[in-house]
Write a protein that holds these residues in place. Sequence first.
Motif, short mmCIF file in Angstrom:
data_model
loop_
_atom_site.label_atom_id
_atom_site.label_comp_id
_atom_site.label_asym_id
_atom_site.label_seq_id
_atom_site.Cartn_x
_atom_site.Cartn_y
_atom_site.Cartn_z
N HIS A 1 -13.25 -1.86 1.69
CA HIS A 1 -12.20 -0.86 1.93
C HIS A 1 -12.92 0.37 2.49
CE1 HIS A 1 -8.60 1.39 1.72
NE2 HIS A 1 -8.18 1.09 0.51
N PRO B 1 -9.47 5.59 -7.15
CA PRO B 1 -8.90 5.35 -5.81
C PRO B 1 -7.38 5.22 -5.82
CG PRO B 1 -9.90 3.34 -6.67
CD PRO B 1 -10.26 4.45 -7.63
N GLY B 2 -6.80 4.96 -7.01
CA GLY B 2 -5.36 4.72 -7.08
C GLY B 2 -5.03 3.33 -6.57
N ARG C 1 -4.55 -4.57 6.76
CA ARG C 1 -4.81 -4.87 5.34
C ARG C 1 -4.35 -6.30 5.05
NH1 ARG C 1 -3.52 -1.49 -0.09
NH2 ARG C 1 -5.34 -0.40 0.70
N GLN D 1 -11.59 4.05 2.26
CA GLN D 1 -11.61 4.57 0.88
C GLN D 1 -13.05 4.96 0.50
OE1 GLN D 1 -8.76 4.78 -1.35
NE2 GLN D 1 -10.16 6.05 -2.54
N SER E 1 0.86 -1.19 0.00
CA SER E 1 0.00 0.00 0.00
C SER E 1 0.89 1.23 0.00
CB SER E 1 -0.87 0.00 1.26
OG SER E 1 -1.45 1.26 1.47
N THR E 2 0.47 2.24 -0.72
CA THR E 2 1.13 3.56 -0.61
C THR E 2 0.20 4.53 0.10
OG1 THR E 2 2.42 3.21 -2.61
CG2 THR E 2 2.10 5.50 -1.93
N ARG E 3 -1.01 4.73 -0.46
CA ARG E 3 -1.93 5.74 0.07
C ARG E 3 -2.45 5.37 1.46
NH1 ARG E 3 -1.82 6.17 -5.20
NH2 ARG E 3 -1.49 3.96 -4.94
N THR E 4 -3.06 4.18 1.60
CA THR E 4 -3.79 3.86 2.82
C THR E 4 -2.85 3.78 4.02
OG1 THR E 4 -5.21 2.55 1.38
CG2 THR E 4 -5.52 2.28 3.74
#
Length: 339
Positions: free
Chosen positions: A143, A294-295, A110, A146, A58-61
Motif C-alpha cells: 500500500h 492507518p484506519g 485497489r 499509505q 475504501s473510504t480514505r484511499t
Amino acid sequence: MMKSWLHKHVLTLSNFSIDDYKSVLELTERFKSLNNAGTKKIPALQGTLITSIFFEDSTRTRNSFELAAKRLSADVQSFSPSSSSLSKGETLIDTALTYAAMGSNILVIRHSSSHVPLEISKKLDASYSKTSVLNAGDGLHSHPSQGLLDLYTLIKFFSPKSLKPEILNSKKILIVGDVIHSRVARSNLWALTAFGADIILCGPTTLIPEEFTDFVNSSPPNQLKDPISSRGSITISRSLEDSIKYADAVIVLRLQKERMMENLLSSIKSYNESYCLTPEKLSLNNKDIPILHPGPINRGIEISSRIVDEYSNCLINDQVSNGIPTRMALLYLLSKFND
Ligand code: CP
C-alpha cells in the motif's frame, strides 16, 4: 528533483531509492504548503485523465486520491464494480485496458488479491500503452501511498519546522498487531527502514511469524537488488508492555477480521488484553510519543477510544489530511513520467 524519477508505475516501495522518497516528500510538502496558504486547486494536471478502479472497499484511499486529482485539475472517472460489465464476464484486465483505451493517463487500482496492479501494468506495457498504474492497496502485498503518507507524517512530527527525513535515523518505531495481513505494515517496513529507523514488530506468533525479521533483507520477487544500501533493523517482541517502554513512535494496525482465514487467535478478548493500546499501556513510556493508525480503526479492539479521542499526539487525523498532498505528489510524478 524530478530528473531522477524513473517509475512509470508505483506498485511497491521495495524499489524506491532515497531520491524517489525525497521527490515524493518534497512535493508533498509543497502541495501541503499551497493548500495551507489557501490555494486549494492548481492547474498542474489539466487535461490529464485519472481513473480510480477499486475492486475492494475504501473510504480514505479512494476519496483522497480523487480529491488529490481534482486539486491538480485533472479529469477524474470512477469505476464501480457492482454497476460495471464485470457482471457480463469482462475480466478485470480487460476492464483496465478499456480505461486505458479511453485515454486514461493513470489507473489507481485497489484489489483484494496481491499483485493485480502488477499484472495490469505488465499487460499495459506489453501493449505499448503509456498509461501508468498506481497501486492503491493489493491484498497482503503493498500500500505504497499509505507507506509514504505515514513516512511524511512521522518525519513532520519529529521535524515540524522543516522536512528532515534523516531525523528518523535510529528512531525506534513500534508496529503493533496484525502484521501478517497488513500491506500497510509491509510498506511501512520498506519506507521507514530506508531512513534508518529501527522497527519493533509486536504481536502474537500467529500474526507475526519470526521470518518478518528478514523482511527487508531478501529482495522481493521481480527485483534484482535493493536500491537502499543500508537499512534500519527489524526485531520482534511478544510483549506490548515491554516494547512500548523503548518506542519513539507507535503504529497500531487494524485486526483484519475479514482476512482471518484460519483460527489465528484463541479469542479477540485475549488479543485485546495483550495488544490493545490503552492509556495504561501507553503510560509505561515516559515520553509523549506519536500514535499512528492507518484506519479504519476498530475502537476497543486494537486501540482504546480514549487514545483516539483524547491523546494529543494521536496523529490519525494528520495521516488522513497528509494523504491528500502525498497522493497529489504521486499523481504529479507519474503524470510527468511520459512528458
Ligand atoms: N488506510 C486505508 O487504506 O483506508 P481505506 O481502506 O479506507 O482506504
